[in-house]
Design an enzyme around this catalytic site. Structure first.
Site, PDB file in Angstrom:
ATOM      1  N   ASP A 109       0.820  -1.212   0.000  1.00 43.04           N
ATOM      2  CA  ASP A 109       0.000   0.000   0.000  1.00 43.04           C
ATOM      3  C   ASP A 109       0.858   1.268   0.000  1.00 43.04           C
ATOM      4  O   ASP A 109       0.425   2.317   0.458  1.00 43.04           O
ATOM      5  CB  ASP A 109      -0.954   0.002   1.208  1.00 43.04           C
ATOM      6  N   LYS A 160       5.830   2.652  16.202  1.00 46.10           N
ATOM      7  CA  LYS A 160       4.670   3.412  16.700  1.00 46.10           C
ATOM      8  C   LYS A 160       4.880   4.031  18.096  1.00 46.10           C
ATOM      9  O   LYS A 160       4.136   3.733  19.039  1.00 46.10           O
ATOM     10  CB  LYS A 160       3.420   2.516  16.708  1.00 46.10           C
TER      11      LYS A 160
HETATM   12  P1  GTP Z   1      -5.145  -1.939   8.786  1.00 45.11           P
HETATM   13  O1  GTP Z   1      -5.988  -3.080   9.271  1.00 45.11           O
HETATM   14  O2  GTP Z   1      -5.970  -0.776   8.342  1.00 45.11           O
HETATM   15  O3  GTP Z   1      -4.043  -1.542   9.731  1.00 45.11           O
HETATM   16  O4  GTP Z   1      -4.408  -2.373   7.408  1.00 45.11           O
HETATM   17  P2  GTP Z   1      -3.475  -3.630   7.097  1.00 45.11           P
HETATM   18  O5  GTP Z   1      -4.115  -4.862   7.597  1.00 45.11           O
HETATM   19  O6  GTP Z   1      -3.187  -3.590   5.638  1.00 45.11           O
HETATM   20  O7  GTP Z   1      -2.166  -3.367   7.927  1.00 45.11           O
HETATM   21  P3  GTP Z   1      -0.909  -2.448   7.586  1.00 45.11           P
HETATM   22  O8  GTP Z   1      -1.343  -1.269   6.778  1.00 45.11           O
HETATM   23  O9  GTP Z   1      -0.190  -2.165   8.837  1.00 45.11           O
HETATM   24  O10 GTP Z   1      -0.028  -3.427   6.710  1.00 45.11           O
HETATM   25  C1  GTP Z   1       1.087  -3.021   5.972  1.00 45.11           C
HETATM   26  C2  GTP Z   1       1.218  -3.956   4.791  1.00 45.11           C
HETATM   27  O11 GTP Z   1       1.412  -5.304   5.248  1.00 45.11           O
HETATM   28  C3  GTP Z   1      -0.015  -3.969   3.911  1.00 45.11           C
HETATM   29  O12 GTP Z   1       0.400  -4.044   2.562  1.00 45.11           O
HETATM   30  C4  GTP Z   1      -0.754  -5.220   4.343  1.00 45.11           C
HETATM   31  O13 GTP Z   1      -1.507  -5.804   3.275  1.00 45.11           O
HETATM   32  C5  GTP Z   1       0.389  -6.147   4.761  1.00 45.11           C
HETATM   33  N1  GTP Z   1      -0.013  -7.037   5.855  1.00 45.11           N
HETATM   34  C6  GTP Z   1      -0.398  -6.701   7.099  1.00 45.11           C
HETATM   35  N2  GTP Z   1      -0.658  -7.802   7.831  1.00 45.11           N
HETATM   36  C7  GTP Z   1      -0.436  -8.871   7.025  1.00 45.11           C
HETATM   37  C8  GTP Z   1      -0.555 -10.288   7.186  1.00 45.11           C
HETATM   38  O14 GTP Z   1      -0.923 -10.807   8.244  1.00 45.11           O
HETATM   39  N3  GTP Z   1      -0.241 -11.050   6.106  1.00 45.11           N
HETATM   40  C9  GTP Z   1       0.165 -10.520   4.921  1.00 45.11           C
HETATM   41  N4  GTP Z   1       0.449 -11.362   3.912  1.00 45.11           N
HETATM   42  N5  GTP Z   1       0.275  -9.199   4.717  1.00 45.11           N
HETATM   43  C10 GTP Z   1      -0.021  -8.374   5.766  1.00 45.11           C
END
Ligand code: GTP
Length: 334
Positions: A109, A160
């Site tokens: 993202d 954080k």
């Molecule tokens: P929020 O629930 O809004 O915090 O979003 P998120 O779940 O995407 O978490 P965050 O933005 O912190 O994640 C950063 C990146 O890591 C993003 O591209 C997510 O898709 C990816 N990500 C987060 N958690 C996981 C996971 O458990 N597995 C995988 N494969 N990717 C993850």
């Protein structure tokens, strides 16, 4: 070294809770920004010598896989699924088979103009174990914060921190390069956060900070998504065809990206708008700084500003939407 083939891992398995209700139906990485999904803007960053990107998928993996099959990206992709959310560290480990040395790791993202070829050259010049791209932000609290020494080596990394305790304003921009050896530091099939649970233990091996001078945004929140879209419209890539910007029956204020089969009847569209496919706008409707996904219907006289509207939603005539995310929830529409 120029003909070296490298690989990338892209993390795309998060729940995207901050983008609900949109992410109840569409994974964050498939939300269209400036005419193409978030994920495609991330894949666009990969240099030509990346032979394959492994997508670490979890939540709504099948939607991502189906989209990639229907619209292949120039970068070859391979989908690896998780049966439970493994967090950033566990997901990286789970997707690591065949990783090159070094390999790129990208959050799915991150919207940026970062030059990964330059970053790789920096990584090699420093003889780094890892290199983390860093963006300077006003409020570092929601991110991982890095402190650099005079050699650009990261001496401290705090995930954080409370705002008052943040040791700098340089944060993890979500694009890193790692020596393959880093994978030995991560247990297999265990959910964990790379930033909170692994970073501290590998700092002593030599992690360097690559400070970004390009645009950057974390497309993880509604405000972040819309800001990222404005940045993308303002910094079009030279290696991509411009998105369609014609919409018969509408007054168009560029930049906009218009999907196939859209219809308008005396509406005003722009600036900074993406319409998905088959979007219908009624007489006198006005859409600005927004994303309307496939099949959205907007009634006559409605005004939509700074909002994201999920697939198939109907916005009744005369409605005013400002700063809203509209989509289906497990309980109905919100
Ligand atoms: P929020 O629930 O809004 O915090 O979003 P998120 O779940 O995407 O978490 P965050 O933005 O912190 O994640 C950063 C990146 O890591 C993003 O591209 C997510 O898709 C990816 N990500 C987060 N958690 C996981 C996971 O458990 N597995 C995988 N494969 N990717 C993850």
């Amino acid at each position: 070294m120029s003909d070296e083939r490298l690989r990338a891992i892209v993390l795309v398995g998060g729940l995207g809770t901050r983008l609900r209700p949109i992410t109840y139906t569409v994974p964050k990485q498939l939300i269209p920004l400036a005419g193409q999904p978030v994920l495609y803007h991330v894949l666009d960053l990969l240099p030509r010598n990346v032979e394959e990107a492994t997508l670490a998928c979890g939540y709504k993996a099948e939607a991502i896989e189906a989209y990639l099959t229907a619209h292949p990206h120039r970068v070859k992709t391979r989908v690896v699924r998780e049966s439970q959310p493994l967090g950033t560290g566990g997901a990286m480990r789970n997707a690591a088979s065949g990783a090159s040395d070094p390999f790129f790791l990208l959050n799915g993202d991150v919207i940026s103009g970062i030059d990964l070829t330059q970053m790789l050259a920096f990584h090699r010049e420093k003889g780094a174990f890892g290199t983390m791209s860093l963006a300077e932000v006003e409020d570092p609290q929601p991110f991982g914060v890095a402190v650099l020494d005079g050699e650009e080596r990261i001496t401290r990394f705090v995930e954080k921190p409370p705002r008052a305790e943040a040791p700098s304003r340089w944060i993890n921009a979500g694009v890193t390069i790692w020596s393959r050896e880093v994978l030995e530091q991560i247990p297999d099939r265990v959910p964990l956060s790379f930033e909170s649970e692994v970073m501290g233990s590998v700092l002593s091996k030599g992690i360097y900070g690559f400070c970004l001078r390009s645009f950057w945004e974390d497309a993880g929140t509604p405000a972040g998504i819309l800001h990222a879209q404005r940045l993308l419209f303002d910094h079009p890539r030279k290696d991509r065809l411009a998105a369609r910007s014609q919409l018969e029956g509408a007054q168009v204020l560029p930049p906009v990206a218009i999907g196939r089969g859209c219809h308008a009847d005396g509406a005003v569209v722009g600036r900074y708008v993406t319409l998905g496919q088959e979007v219908r706008l009624g007489q006198g409707a006005r859409v600005e700084d927004s994303i309307l996904m496939d099949g959205v219907e907007v009634g006559p006289g409605a005004r939509i500003q700074g909002s994201i509207v999920g697939p198939g939603q109907s916005i009744p005539s005369g409605t005013v939407l400002e700063g809203r995310c509209v989509g289906s929830t497990p309980e109905g529409v919100s």
